[in-house]
Design an enzyme around this catalytic site. Structure first.
Site, PDB file in Angstrom:
ATOM      1  N   ARG A 110      -3.591  34.500  33.975  1.00  0.00           N
ATOM      2  CA  ARG A 110      -4.934  34.066  34.323  1.00  0.00           C
ATOM      3  C   ARG A 110      -4.715  32.838  35.202  1.00  0.00           C
ATOM      4  O   ARG A 110      -3.809  32.047  34.949  1.00  0.00           O
ATOM      5  CB  ARG A 110      -5.735  33.746  33.064  1.00  0.00           C
ATOM      6  CG  ARG A 110      -5.859  35.012  32.185  1.00  0.00           C
ATOM      7  CD  ARG A 110      -7.186  35.107  31.500  1.00  0.00           C
ATOM      8  NE  ARG A 110      -7.561  36.493  31.262  1.00  0.00           N
ATOM      9  CZ  ARG A 110      -7.132  37.251  30.244  1.00  0.00           C
ATOM     10  NH1 ARG A 110      -6.273  36.785  29.393  1.00  0.00           N
ATOM     11  NH2 ARG A 110      -7.563  38.488  30.113  1.00  0.00           N
ATOM     12  N   GLY A 122     -12.850  40.954  35.776  1.00  0.00           N
ATOM     13  CA  GLY A 122     -12.668  39.604  36.309  1.00  0.00           C
ATOM     14  C   GLY A 122     -11.767  39.624  37.540  1.00  0.00           C
ATOM     15  O   GLY A 122     -12.147  39.147  38.621  1.00  0.00           O
ATOM     16  N   ASP A 148     -10.057  48.038  26.823  1.00  0.00           N
ATOM     17  CA  ASP A 148     -11.380  48.212  26.207  1.00  0.00           C
ATOM     18  C   ASP A 148     -12.151  49.434  26.719  1.00  0.00           C
ATOM     19  O   ASP A 148     -13.166  49.809  26.155  1.00  0.00           O
ATOM     20  CB  ASP A 148     -12.260  46.977  26.478  1.00  0.00           C
ATOM     21  CG  ASP A 148     -11.724  45.741  25.785  1.00  0.00           C
ATOM     22  OD1 ASP A 148     -10.847  45.895  24.931  1.00  0.00           O
ATOM     23  OD2 ASP A 148     -12.187  44.634  26.112  1.00  0.00           O
ATOM     24  N   ARG A 167      -9.696  43.899   1.865  1.00  0.00           N
ATOM     25  CA  ARG A 167      -8.664  43.223   2.679  1.00  0.00           C
ATOM     26  C   ARG A 167      -9.035  43.313   4.148  1.00  0.00           C
ATOM     27  O   ARG A 167      -9.593  44.323   4.586  1.00  0.00           O
ATOM     28  CB  ARG A 167      -7.294  43.904   2.509  1.00  0.00           C
ATOM     29  CG  ARG A 167      -6.890  44.163   1.075  1.00  0.00           C
ATOM     30  CD  ARG A 167      -6.469  42.873   0.419  1.00  0.00           C
ATOM     31  NE  ARG A 167      -6.516  43.008  -1.024  1.00  0.00           N
ATOM     32  CZ  ARG A 167      -5.441  42.983  -1.799  1.00  0.00           C
ATOM     33  NH1 ARG A 167      -4.252  42.843  -1.280  1.00  0.00           N
ATOM     34  NH2 ARG A 167      -5.573  43.090  -3.107  1.00  0.00           N
ATOM     35  N   ARG A 202      -1.439  85.351  13.812  1.00  0.00           N
ATOM     36  CA  ARG A 202      -1.732  85.916  15.141  1.00  0.00           C
ATOM     37  C   ARG A 202      -2.180  87.376  15.099  1.00  0.00           C
ATOM     38  O   ARG A 202      -2.154  88.066  16.111  1.00  0.00           O
ATOM     39  CB  ARG A 202      -0.506  85.740  16.054  1.00  0.00           C
ATOM     40  CG  ARG A 202      -0.293  84.282  16.421  1.00  0.00           C
ATOM     41  CD  ARG A 202       0.938  84.064  17.216  1.00  0.00           C
ATOM     42  NE  ARG A 202       2.123  84.516  16.512  1.00  0.00           N
ATOM     43  CZ  ARG A 202       2.647  83.906  15.440  1.00  0.00           C
ATOM     44  NH1 ARG A 202       2.058  82.833  14.942  1.00  0.00           N
ATOM     45  NH2 ARG A 202       3.729  84.364  14.863  1.00  0.00           N
ATOM     46  N   ASN A 210      -2.830  74.705  26.546  1.00  0.00           N
ATOM     47  CA  ASN A 210      -3.944  74.380  27.447  1.00  0.00           C
ATOM     48  C   ASN A 210      -4.150  75.477  28.503  1.00  0.00           C
ATOM     49  O   ASN A 210      -4.271  75.200  29.699  1.00  0.00           O
ATOM     50  CB  ASN A 210      -3.719  73.031  28.142  1.00  0.00           C
ATOM     51  CG  ASN A 210      -5.007  72.462  28.700  1.00  0.00           C
ATOM     52  OD1 ASN A 210      -6.084  72.763  28.197  1.00  0.00           O
ATOM     53  ND2 ASN A 210      -4.914  71.676  29.749  1.00  0.00           N
ATOM     54  N   GLU A 259       8.748  77.302  29.680  1.00  0.00           N
ATOM     55  CA  GLU A 259       9.552  78.335  29.008  1.00  0.00           C
ATOM     56  C   GLU A 259       9.524  79.696  29.717  1.00  0.00           C
ATOM     57  O   GLU A 259      10.468  80.461  29.635  1.00  0.00           O
ATOM     58  CB  GLU A 259       9.112  78.483  27.554  1.00  0.00           C
ATOM     59  CG  GLU A 259       7.647  78.891  27.393  1.00  0.00           C
ATOM     60  CD  GLU A 259       7.200  78.955  25.933  1.00  0.00           C
ATOM     61  OE1 GLU A 259       8.043  78.968  25.038  1.00  0.00           O
ATOM     62  OE2 GLU A 259       5.970  79.005  25.709  1.00  0.00           O
TER      63      GLU A 259
HETATM   64  P1  ADP Z   1      -9.582  40.551  33.614  1.00  0.00           P
HETATM   65  O1  ADP Z   1      -9.184  40.873  35.013  1.00  0.00           O
HETATM   66  O2  ADP Z   1      -8.681  41.199  32.599  1.00  0.00           O
HETATM   67  O3  ADP Z   1     -11.049  40.752  33.391  1.00  0.00           O
HETATM   68  P2  ADP Z   1     -10.006  37.667  33.803  1.00  0.00           P
HETATM   69  O4  ADP Z   1     -11.488  37.803  33.790  1.00  0.00           O
HETATM   70  O5  ADP Z   1      -9.405  36.590  32.961  1.00  0.00           O
HETATM   71  O6  ADP Z   1      -9.256  38.990  33.380  1.00  0.00           O
HETATM   72  O7  ADP Z   1      -9.558  37.459  35.324  1.00  0.00           O
HETATM   73  C1  ADP Z   1      -8.195  37.307  35.656  1.00  0.00           C
HETATM   74  C2  ADP Z   1      -8.062  36.364  36.831  1.00  0.00           C
HETATM   75  O8  ADP Z   1      -8.805  36.852  37.949  1.00  0.00           O
HETATM   76  C3  ADP Z   1      -8.630  34.983  36.597  1.00  0.00           C
HETATM   77  O9  ADP Z   1      -7.737  34.116  35.930  1.00  0.00           O
HETATM   78  C4  ADP Z   1      -8.863  34.497  38.006  1.00  0.00           C
HETATM   79  O10 ADP Z   1      -7.677  34.079  38.616  1.00  0.00           O
HETATM   80  C5  ADP Z   1      -9.323  35.768  38.705  1.00  0.00           C
HETATM   81  N1  ADP Z   1     -10.778  35.826  38.724  1.00  0.00           N
HETATM   82  C6  ADP Z   1     -11.605  36.311  37.780  1.00  0.00           C
HETATM   83  N2  ADP Z   1     -12.902  36.199  38.155  1.00  0.00           N
HETATM   84  C7  ADP Z   1     -12.883  35.609  39.364  1.00  0.00           C
HETATM   85  C8  ADP Z   1     -13.885  35.205  40.304  1.00  0.00           C
HETATM   86  N3  ADP Z   1     -15.184  35.410  40.058  1.00  0.00           N
HETATM   87  N4  ADP Z   1     -13.485  34.631  41.464  1.00  0.00           N
HETATM   88  C9  ADP Z   1     -12.195  34.454  41.727  1.00  0.00           C
HETATM   89  N5  ADP Z   1     -11.210  34.812  40.887  1.00  0.00           N
HETATM   90  C10 ADP Z   1     -11.536  35.366  39.737  1.00  0.00           C
END
Ligand code: ADP
Length: 739
Positions: A79, A111, A157, A283, A462, A523, A621
C-alpha cells in the site's frame, strides 16, 4: 531527461493492494504473452511504491518460471501513500517514461484500479508539468501522449461488479471450506458451537458461499442484515436443530456484517448471545490472513492466466484508449469492461448497504446471488416449515460414475423437496435399485451430514435398463407412487432418462418428469458448461501434477500425464493451462505423427537452449487409440536421446474421489435447486416432459432428453460445441519461449 520511446512496445505489470492467490499466474501470463508478441515487458515491484521509487525491472521468460503454483505475488505488493499525492504520481510518470513504458497492466482491488484510472486521466497534465520542471523535454512528452491501462481484479472478496469472479476468491473459498470442514469434525465430536469470522467488508460472497459449501447453521452477510430479534431466533434455530439430532453448529459471520441499525455484528457479540442463549460455551475462530494464503486453486490459475493473456492483447490495441479497461469473467468467457463503470457499480452496492437499501443491494448483486441466498435460507432450517403436506413423492437417484458433489446435490434436493411439502425418496444404486426395489424415504436430518462428502451416499452404477427391467421399474414407480425423478448423473444417467422416456407408450407409469442434472468429472454433458465433479477432479489433477513436476526439479525430464475425461479434453486442457504444460493432447484436436515430431523438436530446442529441466505434456485418456500414452512415452524417450528422459504417469481413479471442491458443492446446490424447481413446475402444470438442465450463459438451460443426440455426439459422448476448446493454443504459447 529524454524518454526512450522505441519502436518495440514496452508494457509493465504490477500487483498492488491486498495480495490474492492467482496473481502469479496473471503476472506469468502478462510477461510471457508480452514477450511472445514482441514487447519488452517490465515488472514494477512492490506496487505503486515501486513505481514512485523506480523499482522497475525488465522481465525475461525465465523470470516467471515456477511461479504459477505459488500463492501471493512474486513481484511484491504494497500500500503506497506517496502515490495518493500528485507529486508521487509525477515521480511515477517520470520513471515510466525513463523506461519507455506507456502501457500498464495493474492487478489489484478497486483501490489500486481507481488509482490507476486517475493516473491515466492525469497523464497529459503530469507530463506537461514534468516539461515545465525541465525533467523531460517536449519531444519526450509528445512521444508518450497517453497511458493505456488494463486492470485485472485481484481481490479474494469477489467484490467487483461486472465480473463473476475476481482473482483469489475461489482459492479463499478453498481455505475457508477446508478450515470449516476441519472445525466441523471436532465440533461434531464434542457437540460444540463455533463462530467463524471470514473476510468480506462490503461483500458477503465468501460468507454466503462457504455457508452453502460447509452446511453452516447460520450466516451473517453485509447485504441482508437480520431483522431485529435475530439473537433469539438464532438461538431457537440452533436449539431446535440440536433437538432434531444436529451435533455441531457453525455460525459464519462476514467481517462487515451489521444489523438493521448499522451496528456491527461481531464474532464476540455472537458468542456472547450464543453462550447465554444456548447455555454452553461457543468458540470463535477468526480465519484472517489464512484466507489470502496457500496455493491458488485450479480455477484461479487458469482464469488468471486467461485474463493476463487477454490484458496484453487489449493493451496492444493500436487505437487510442477512450477509457481504462478491466478484464472480466462473464459466464465463463473472458471479456473487457469499463474500469470506472465497474468501480462505480461496486461502490453503488456498498452505498446501498450503508444507506440501508438492502433490497437494492441484493438486486445489484445479481440473480445468482439471490438464488444462492434462497438456497442457504432453506438449508439452514432445523426442520421443514410447517405447511400442508403434499402426498406427491419425488425420487432421487445417482447414476453413472461417482462424481464429487453428488452428495451435496442430494442433500439440497431432499431439503428443497421437503421444504416445499413433497415426500422425498432415495433410490439406491441407480437403475439396479429401481429394478430391485431399493427405495427409502428421506427425513430432513437424514441428509444433515452429507455435505462435502465424496462418492455417492445413495450408491451409483452404470446399468442402462433394457428388456424386462422396464417392467420392474414401472412396478416400483407405481408401488412407491413416484411422481417425478431427479436424476443426478453423467452420460449414463442421461441415457437412462432417454430410455425410460422412449418406453412411455408402453408403460403409462413412465409418464412423469425425469429431470437430469449434470454430474460427471468429464464435463462432457450437453446443455451445461460445468458439471458437478469436474472442478474437484481438476484440482486433484493439478495438485498431482505439481508433485510430479517437483520430483524432477534437477533432472532433464519430460512427463506425459494421462488424465480422465473419456473423449472430452476439458480436464486435460484446463489442468494443462493451470500447471503450465507445454503440450496438451486431446481427442477434439487429434494426435498425429507430424504433431508429435514438431513437439519433439520444440522440446529438444527448449531443453538445449533454455536450460530447461522439466517439461510437461498432459494427455486425455482417449486422445488417440493408436498413439497411446505408453506409445508416446517410448517414442519421445527414444527420439530425445540423451537430451532428456520421458516418464509417464496415469492418474487413474484418484480423479473421481475425494471431498468435493467448494465450487462443486455450490454448483451441486444450485443445480439441485433448479432441478427440483423444474419438477415442481411440471407437477403443478401436469407437464411430464423429461429434461436435462445445466448452467449456460449464467442462466439455467433446459432441454428435452429426446434432444440428447442432437446436441451431443453419441459416438464420442460430448457436445458438438465446447466453450473452452479455443484455449488450447494459449497453453503452448505460454510454456515455450518463442524462437
Ligand atoms: P486494493 O487495491 O486491494 O483495493 P487499496 O485500496 O489499499 O487496495 O489500494 C492500494 C494502493 O492503491 C494504495 O495504497 C494507493 O497507493 C493506491 N490507491 C488507492 N486508491 C487510490 C486513489 N484514489 N488515488 C491514487 N492511488 C490510489
Amino acid at each position: 531527461m529524454k524518454g526512450k520511446k522505441e519502436t518495440i512496445r514496452s508494457i509493465a505489470v504490477m500487483t498492488s493492494g491486498g495480495d490474492a492467490q492467482g496473481m502469479n499466474a496473471a503476472v506469468r501470463a502478462v510477461v510471457r504473452t508480452g514477450i511472445a508478441t514482441g514487447c519488452r515487458v517490465y515488472a514494477i515491484r512492490e506496487g505503486y511504491q515501486g513505481m514512485v521509487d523506480n523499482n522497475i525491472c525488465e522481465m525475461d521468460w525465465e523470470d516467471v518460471s515456477g511461479i504459477l503454483q505459488l500463492g501471493g505475488t512474486s513481484i511484491g505488493t504494497a500500500r503506497c501513500h506517496d502515490f495518493r499525492e500528485r507529486d508521487g504520481r509525477m515521480k511515477a510518470a517520470a520513471n515510466l517514461i525513463a523506461a519507455g513504458i506507456d502501457r500498464l497492466v495493474i492487478i489489484g482491488g478497486d483501490g489500486s484500479l481507481t488509482g490507476a484510472n486517475q493516473f491515466r486521466q492525469e497523464w497529459p497534465e503530469l507530463l506537461a508539468e514534468l516539461v515545465r520542471r525541465k525533467i523531460i523535454d517536449v519531444e519526450t512528452m509528445n512521444d508518450f501522449p497517453e497511458l493505456k491501462i488494463v486492470g485485472l481484479v485481484g481481490s479474494i472478496d469477489n467484490d467487483m461488479a461486472n465480473t463473476d469472479m475476481t482473482i483469489g476468491a475461489d482459492s479463499a473459498l478453498h481455505r475457508i471450506t477446508e478450515a470449516i470442514d476441519a472445525l466441523s469434525s471436532t465440533a461434531h465430536s464434542h457437540q460444540r458451537i463455533f463462530v467463524v469470522e471470514v473476510m468480506g467488508r462490503n461483500c458477503g460472497y465468501l460468507a454466503l458461499m462457504s455457508g452453502i459449501s460447509t452446511g453452516a447453521s447460520y450466516v451473517f452477510v453485509p447485504e441482508f442484515p437480520p431483522e431485529d430479534g435475530w439473537e433469539k431466533r438464532m438461538c431457537e434455530l440452533l436449539s431446535t436443530a440440536r433437538k432434531a439430532g444436529r451435533r455441531d453448529s457453525i455460525v459464519i459471520v462476514a467481517e462487515g456484517a451489521r444489523d438493521r441499525h448499522h451496528n456491527p455484528i461481531t464474532s464476540n457479540y455472537i458468542k456472547e448471545v450464543l453462550d447465554k442463549g444456548m447455555g454452553m460455551e461457543s468458540r470463535i475462530t477468526i480465519l484472517g490472513h489464512v484466507q489470502r494464503g496457500g496455493a491458488p486453486s485450479a480455477f484461479d490459475r487458469y482464469m488468471s492466466t486467461a485474463c493476463g493473456a487477454e490484458a496484453v492483447s487489449e493493451l496492444l490495441e493500436e487505437k487510442a484508449q477512450d477509457e481504462s479497461k478491466i478484464v472480466v469473467l462473464q459466464n465463463n468467457r473472458i471479456k473487457t469492461a469499463s474500469l470506472m463503470d465497474s468501480v462505480q457499480k461496486t461502490r453503488a452496492i456498498s452505498d446501498c448497504i450503508k444507506n440501508g437499501e438492502y433490497k437494492q443491494a441484493m438486486e445489484l448483486r445479481g440473480s445468482n446471488w439471490n438464488v444462492m441466498s434462497k438456497i442457504l435460507e432453506t438449508m439452514c432450517l432445523a426442520m421443514p416449515p410447517e405447511h400442508k403436506k403434499h402426498s406427491k413423492r419425488i425420487a432421487i437417484m445417482t447414476c453413472g460414475w461417482p462424481a464429487p458433489g453428488m452428495n451435496d446435490a442430494l442433500r439440497t434436493a431432499v431439503r428443497i423437496g421437503l421444504a416445499n411439502g413433497y415426500k422425498m425418496l432415495g433410490i439406491n444404486n441407480g437403475v439396479e435399485g429401481l429394478v430391485n426395489d431399493e427405495v427409502k424415504e428421506f427425513d430432513w436430518m437424514d441428509v444433515e451430514d452429507l455435505n462435502g462428502r465424496g462418492g455417492s451416499q445413495l450408491g451409483t452404477n452404470r446399468k442402462i435398463p433394457a428388456g424386462s427391467d422396464f417392467l420392474y421399474i414401472a412396478d416400483a414407480i407405481i408401488r412407491h407412487k413416484i411422481k417425478g425423478v431427479l436424476l443426478i448423473g453423467g452420460w449414463t444417467g442421461y441415457q437412462i432418462a432417454q430410455q425410460i422416456n422412449r418406453m412411455r407408450p408402453k408403460y403409462s407409469a413412465f409418464d412423469m418428469p425425469i429431470v437430469c442434472i449434470p454430474a460427471s468429472i468429464n464435463n462432457n454433458l450437453p446443455g451445461s458448461e460445468l458439471s458437478i465433479g469436474s472442478d474437484t477432479a481438476l484440482n486433484t489433477i493439478v495438485e498431482a501434477i505439481d508433485k510430479i513436476k517437483q520430483s524432477a526439479d534437477t533432472a532433464h525430464r519430460a512427463f506425459i500425464v494421462e488424465v480422465m475425461g473419456r473423449y472430452c479434453g476439458y480436464l486435460a486442457l484446463m489442468s494443462g493451462l493451470a500447471t503450465g504444460a507445454e503440450f496438451i493432447y486431446m481427442h477434439e484436436k487429434g494426435v498425429t505423427l507430424e504433431m508429435m515430431r514438431k513437439h519433439l523438436k520444440k522440446l529438444s530446442d527448449s531443453f538445449n537452449q533454455d536450460d530447461r529441466s522439466v517439461a510437461l505434456m498432459v494427455r486425455n485418456e482417449k486422445a488417440n487409440s493408436a498413439y497411446t500414452t505408453d506409445f508416446m512415452c517410448r517414442l519421445f524417450d527414444e527420439a530425445s536421446g540423451d537430451l532428456f528422459d520421458v516418464r509417464r504417469s496415469i492418474l487413474g481413479p484418484i480423479q473421481q474421489g475425494g471431498k468435493p471442491s467448494p465450487f462443486d458443492r455450490i454448483q451441486a446446490a444450485r443445480l439441485a435447486y433448479e432441478g427440483m424447481n423444474q419438477i415442481f413446475t411440471r407437477l403443478k402444470t401436469r407437464k411430464t416432459e423429461s429434461v436435462f438442465i445445466g448452467q449456460r450463459g449464467g442462466k439455467t438451460s433446459v432441454h428435452p432428453v429426446a434432444k440428447l443426440h442432437q446436441m451431443a455426439s453419441p459416438a464420442v459422448q460430448r457436445p458438438h460445441k465446447q466453450w473452452w476448446e479455443d484455449l488450447v493454443d494459449m497453453t503452448t504459447m505460454l510454456a515455450i519461449r518463442p524462437q
